[in-house]
Design a protein around this motif. Structure first.
Motif, PDB file in Angstrom:
ATOM      1  N   UNK A  45       0.945  -1.107   0.032  1.00 44.47           N
ATOM      2  CA  UNK A  45      -0.101  -0.033  -0.078  1.00 44.47           C
ATOM      3  C   UNK A  45       0.990   1.084   0.200  1.00 44.47           C
ATOM      4  N   UNK A  46       0.602   2.248  -0.866  1.00 46.27           N
ATOM      5  CA  UNK A  46       1.471   3.559  -0.837  1.00 46.27           C
ATOM      6  C   UNK A  46       0.662   4.296   0.124  1.00 46.27           C
ATOM      7  N   UNK A  47       1.416   5.131   0.979  1.00 46.13           N
ATOM      8  CA  UNK A  47       1.075   5.922   1.945  1.00 46.13           C
ATOM      9  C   UNK A  47       0.476   7.481   1.591  1.00 46.13           C
ATOM     10  N   UNK A  48       0.709   7.631   0.612  1.00 46.63           N
ATOM     11  CA  UNK A  48       0.352   9.225   0.429  1.00 46.63           C
ATOM     12  C   UNK A  48      -0.281   9.330  -1.173  1.00 46.63           C
ATOM     13  N   UNK A  58      13.498  10.454  -5.878  1.00 41.44           N
ATOM     14  CA  UNK A  58      13.790  11.266  -4.585  1.00 41.44           C
ATOM     15  C   UNK A  58      12.348  11.970  -3.850  1.00 41.44           C
ATOM     16  N   UNK A  59      11.291  12.024  -4.689  1.00 41.33           N
ATOM     17  CA  UNK A  59      10.045  12.192  -3.954  1.00 41.33           C
ATOM     18  C   UNK A  59       8.947  11.166  -4.128  1.00 41.33           C
ATOM     19  N   UNK A  60       9.173   9.914  -4.256  1.00 38.89           N
ATOM     20  CA  UNK A  60       8.332   8.932  -4.322  1.00 38.89           C
ATOM     21  C   UNK A  60       7.763   8.600  -2.914  1.00 38.89           C
ATOM     22  N   UNK A  61       6.465   8.432  -2.856  1.00 44.77           N
ATOM     23  CA  UNK A  61       5.936   8.373  -1.580  1.00 44.77           C
ATOM     24  C   UNK A  61       6.336   6.992  -0.876  1.00 44.77           C
ATOM     25  N   UNK A  62       6.097   7.124   0.147  1.00 48.03           N
ATOM     26  CA  UNK A  62       6.475   5.893   1.330  1.00 48.03           C
ATOM     27  C   UNK A  62       5.228   4.896   0.946  1.00 48.03           C
ATOM     28  N   UNK A  63       5.592   3.803   1.557  1.00 46.32           N
ATOM     29  CA  UNK A  63       4.849   2.532   1.374  1.00 46.32           C
ATOM     30  C   UNK A  63       4.832   1.781   2.575  1.00 46.32           C
ATOM     31  N   UNK A  64       3.625   0.960   2.935  1.00 46.57           N
ATOM     32  CA  UNK A  64       3.369   0.199   4.094  1.00 46.57           C
ATOM     33  C   UNK A  64       4.648  -0.815   4.097  1.00 46.57           C
ATOM     34  N   UNK A  65       5.102  -1.307   4.969  1.00 42.93           N
ATOM     35  CA  UNK A  65       6.164  -2.384   5.027  1.00 42.93           C
ATOM     36  C   UNK A  65       5.512  -3.719   5.081  1.00 42.93           C
ATOM     37  N   UNK A  66       4.343  -3.871   5.409  1.00 42.04           N
ATOM     38  CA  UNK A  66       3.542  -5.010   5.426  1.00 42.04           C
ATOM     39  C   UNK A  66       3.088  -5.320   4.124  1.00 42.04           C
ATOM     40  N   UNK A  97      -3.108   4.350  -4.379  1.00 37.21           N
ATOM     41  CA  UNK A  97      -2.602   3.491  -5.132  1.00 37.21           C
ATOM     42  C   UNK A  97      -1.645   2.159  -4.560  1.00 37.21           C
ATOM     43  N   UNK A  98      -0.912   1.684  -5.239  1.00 37.63           N
ATOM     44  CA  UNK A  98       0.088   0.350  -4.781  1.00 37.63           C
ATOM     45  C   UNK A  98       1.562   0.508  -5.489  1.00 37.63           C
ATOM     46  N   UNK A  99       2.391  -0.061  -4.756  1.00 39.24           N
ATOM     47  CA  UNK A  99       3.789  -0.182  -5.370  1.00 39.24           C
ATOM     48  C   UNK A  99       4.203  -1.526  -5.470  1.00 39.24           C
ATOM     49  N   UNK A 100       4.740  -1.963  -6.290  1.00 37.08           N
ATOM     50  CA  UNK A 100       5.246  -3.394  -6.830  1.00 37.08           C
ATOM     51  C   UNK A 100       6.845  -3.270  -6.538  1.00 37.08           C
ATOM     52  N   UNK A 101       7.375  -4.129  -5.756  1.00 38.82           N
ATOM     53  CA  UNK A 101       8.749  -4.444  -5.431  1.00 38.82           C
ATOM     54  C   UNK A 101       9.262  -5.590  -5.257  1.00 38.82           C
TER      55      UNK A 101
END
Length: 187
Positions: A45-48, A58-66, A97-101
Motif C-alpha cells: 500500500x502506498x501511504x500518500x 527522490x520524492x516517491x511516496x512511502x509505502x506500508x512495509x507490510x 494506489x500500490x507499489x510493486x517491488x
C-alpha cells in the motif's frame, strides 16, 4: 545494479454507494519477457498521494512495509493479484494506489533481479482492475445475521460483516395451500 519499483494507481474508480461492499478486487498485469529466474514481486500500500508526471526517485511516496500480496513471476504472460484490502482502503479514505517491488532481501543484496510489466501506455495489454461488490441493504440469504426478536414489534437482524441493522415487522399473513400471503415492513 539497483532497486526497481513501479507505482500503480487507477484514477477513475467506479462510484459505489454507501451500502455497496467490495467482496473482491484484483489487478491483472502482463509481463512480456520470459525471465531467466523465478522471482517474487510484492505489492504494498502506498501511504500518500502522488502523480505519475511529478514523481521522481527522490520524492516517491512511502509505502506500508507490510506486504499486501505477492505474485510468483516464472514466465511471460498475465499475472493476477488480489488487491481486495487495498481497494477497500481506497474507498474508505483516499486512493493512494500500490507499489510493486522485490523483497527487501533482494533489494538489500544488490542483486539485479527485476521484472518488467506493461503500463497503461501500452495499447490493449494495459493493467486492468476488476472490482466485485454487493449491495448490503436488506436481508439476503448469502449474508450471516444475528437475530433478536422483540415479540409483536418485530425481529432485528444484524449483519455480522457490516453491523447493519435490518428491522422486520410482520403486519399480516394468511396461510393456505393456494395463495399464502405475508405482508411485512422492513426498515
Amino acid at each position: 545494479w539497483g532497486i526497481h519499483r513501479f507505482y500503480m494507481k487507477f484514477i477513475d474508480l467506479p462510484t459505489l454507494g454507501i451500502a455497496d461492499h467490495i467482496v473482491h478486487a484484483e489487478v491483472t498485469i502482463y509481463d512480456p519477457y520470459n525471465p531467466d529466474t523465478y522471482s517474487v514481486v510484492e505489492v504494498h500500500e502506498v501511504l500518500s498521494t502522488w502523480t505519475s508526471s511529478g514523481m521522481t526517485w527522490a520524492n516517491a511516496p512511502g509505502y506500508n512495509e507490510t506486504v499486501s500480496n505477492f505474485i510468483h513471476v516464472t514466465s511471460s504472460g498475465y499475472y493476477t493479484i488480489d488487491v481486495t484490502d487495498l481497494a477497500r482502503g481506497w474507498y474508505e479514505s483516499e486512493n493512494t494506489g500500490m507499489v510493486f517491488k522485490m523483497s527487501n532481501a533482494v533489494e538489500q543484496a544488490g542483486v539485479d533481479d527485476w521484472k518488467q510489466f506493461y503500463s497503461c501506455e501500452y495499447g490493449s495489454i494495459k493493467p486492468t482492475l476488476q472490482i466485485t461488490y454487493r449491495n448490503i441493504n436488506g436481508l439476503e440469504d448469502y449474508w450471516d445475521y444475528t437475530t433478536s426478536s422483540a415479540g409483536r414489534a418485530g425481529t432485528g437482524y444484524v449483519n455480522t460483516l457490516t453491523g447493519n441493522l435490518t428491522w422486520v415487522h410482520n403486519d399480516i399473513g394468511f396461510g393456505g395451500n393456494r395463495m399464502p400471503v405475508s405482508i411485512s415492513h422492513i426498515y
